[in-house]
Design an enzyme around this catalytic site. Structure first.
Site, PDB file in Angstrom:
ATOM      1  N   LYS A  50       0.838  -1.204   0.000  1.00  0.00           N
ATOM      2  CA  LYS A  50       0.000   0.000   0.000  1.00  0.00           C
ATOM      3  C   LYS A  50       0.870   1.250   0.000  1.00  0.00           C
ATOM      4  O   LYS A  50       0.603   2.214  -0.723  1.00  0.00           O
ATOM      5  CB  LYS A  50      -0.931  -0.015   1.228  1.00  0.00           C
ATOM      6  CG  LYS A  50      -2.027  -1.052   1.125  1.00  0.00           C
ATOM      7  CD  LYS A  50      -2.733  -1.287   2.448  1.00  0.00           C
ATOM      8  CE  LYS A  50      -3.749  -2.430   2.309  1.00  0.00           C
ATOM      9  NZ  LYS A  50      -4.349  -2.850   3.573  1.00  0.00           N
ATOM     10  N   GLN A  94      -4.324  -1.520   9.675  1.00  0.00           N
ATOM     11  CA  GLN A  94      -4.209  -2.847   9.065  1.00  0.00           C
ATOM     12  C   GLN A  94      -4.818  -3.909   9.993  1.00  0.00           C
ATOM     13  O   GLN A  94      -4.449  -4.002  11.161  1.00  0.00           O
ATOM     14  CB  GLN A  94      -2.726  -3.149   8.778  1.00  0.00           C
ATOM     15  CG  GLN A  94      -2.484  -4.442   8.042  1.00  0.00           C
ATOM     16  CD  GLN A  94      -3.070  -4.427   6.630  1.00  0.00           C
ATOM     17  OE1 GLN A  94      -2.962  -3.435   5.914  1.00  0.00           O
ATOM     18  NE2 GLN A  94      -3.702  -5.521   6.241  1.00  0.00           N
ATOM     19  N   ASP A 117     -10.836   2.912   4.360  1.00  0.00           N
ATOM     20  CA  ASP A 117     -11.218   1.498   4.251  1.00  0.00           C
ATOM     21  C   ASP A 117     -12.737   1.357   4.150  1.00  0.00           C
ATOM     22  O   ASP A 117     -13.248   0.285   3.814  1.00  0.00           O
ATOM     23  CB  ASP A 117     -10.723   0.714   5.481  1.00  0.00           C
ATOM     24  CG  ASP A 117      -9.573  -0.226   5.144  1.00  0.00           C
ATOM     25  OD1 ASP A 117      -9.373  -0.508   3.944  1.00  0.00           O
ATOM     26  OD2 ASP A 117      -8.886  -0.668   6.077  1.00  0.00           O
TER      27      ASP A 117
END
Ligand code: NDP
Length: 280
Positions: A50, A94, A117
């Site tokens: 990422k 994460q 997200d």
């Protein structure tokens, strides 16, 4: 094989180029903060991927690695600092988190405007209402694949196999928002094969290698394989038995090289969306 191959790698590369050109035209560089707690090797790979992709697209990426023993309080304090930091447009924590840390509390602590997200309850609610702003990256990536391949969605029968908050549920909401007639299947669904056979679009997000076979697929249907399963010999495979399904389907994604690359590309897109909305 009769099905068209949906080349997620190439489609994701084009989307990343598009994001990079949007960033170049903005006149500022959106900031993405990725928080990792502990040093789980798979998470470290995802975070590095990422980070690299964000930098290539011209974003300002920063990754914060906190020790495995980080307390919930300290993690929430870190998120609060990022929420207040005007240079940070997107925050991603994460998952999975080490045991003892509540993913729900952590996700709810993220400023919804920076929730790239798309997991915050406010963003989930907007998506469920059919007016998504920051939607989860993997389902968004699937929608992008369907659009790029000109798969008709409005009025189509779609089945999503799997009902997780990360993939299955938001996937169903996005398909519904695009006017598909959606079935959500899960481990208690009766006669899953028959349910799949009715569908024009099958999205598999289960985590069981090769579970969906060609005799479950209506001829000409589009088959999207979200599953990523590592076999004993180290190879990656999806939830779809590629050979048998490709012989029947109209279009199909491979694993790897299908949905996977889209997830990161859509994260970049969400970060640019968050930056533009925050900064007017
Ligand atoms: P979860 O384990 O959270 O959810 C799996 C879902 O599959 C559950 O809803 C479960 O049902 C359902 N399920 C399990 N067994 C069956 C069965 N026999 N028949 C029907 N449904 C079943 O997984 P995720 O949603 O997080 O991930 C799914 C897959 O997608 C995994 O392989 C994962 O690695 C992959 N993935 C890929 C991404 C990408 O970027 N390509 C991103 C995220 C995930 P129930 O709710 O009843 O338990």
């Amino acid at each position: 094989m009769t099905a068209r191959l949906i080349d997620g790698k190439a489609i994701a590369a084009r989307l990343r180029e598009h994001v990079a050109s949007r960033v170049a035209a903005l006149g500022f560089s959106p900031g993405l903060a990725v928080v990792q707690v502990g040093d789980d090797p798979a998470s470290s790979v995802y975070v590095r991927t990422k980070d690299r992709a964000a930098q290539q697209a011209g974003l300002r990426a920063s990754s914060l690695r906190l020790p495995a023993g980080t307390t919930q309080r300290d993690l929430l304090a870190t998120i609060e600092t990022l929420n207040r930091d005007d240079g940070v447009d997107g925050i991603l924590v994460q998952l999975p988190l080490p045991s003892g840390l509540s993913p729900h509390a952590v996700i709810e602590a993220i400023d919804p405007a920076k929730d790239v997200d798309g997991f915050h309850p406010l963003n989930v609610g907007l998506l469920t209402e059919g007016r998504p702003i920051l939607a989860p990256c993997t389902p968004r990536g699937v929608m992008h694949l369907l659009d790029t391949m000109n798969v008709p969605i409005s009025g189509a029968r779609a089945i999503v196999v799997g009902r997780s908050s990360i993939v299955g549920r938001p996937m169903a909401s996005l398909l519904l928002a695009a006017d598909a007639t959606v079935t959500i299947a899960h481990s208690r669904t009766r006669d899953l094969a028959a349910e799949c056979r009715r569908a024009d679009i099958v999205v598999a997000a289960v985590g069981r290698p090769g579970m969906i076979t060609g005799d479950w697929i209506k001829p000409g249907a589009t088959v999207i394989d979200v599953g990523i399963n590592r076999l004993a010999d180290g190879r990656l495979t999806g939830d779809v038995d590629f050979e048998s399904c490709a012989a029947v389907a109209g279009a199909i994604t491979p694993v790897p090289g299908g949905v996977g690359p889209m997830t990161v590309a859509c994260l970049l897109e969400n970060t640019v969306t968050a930056a533009i909305r925050r900064r007017g």
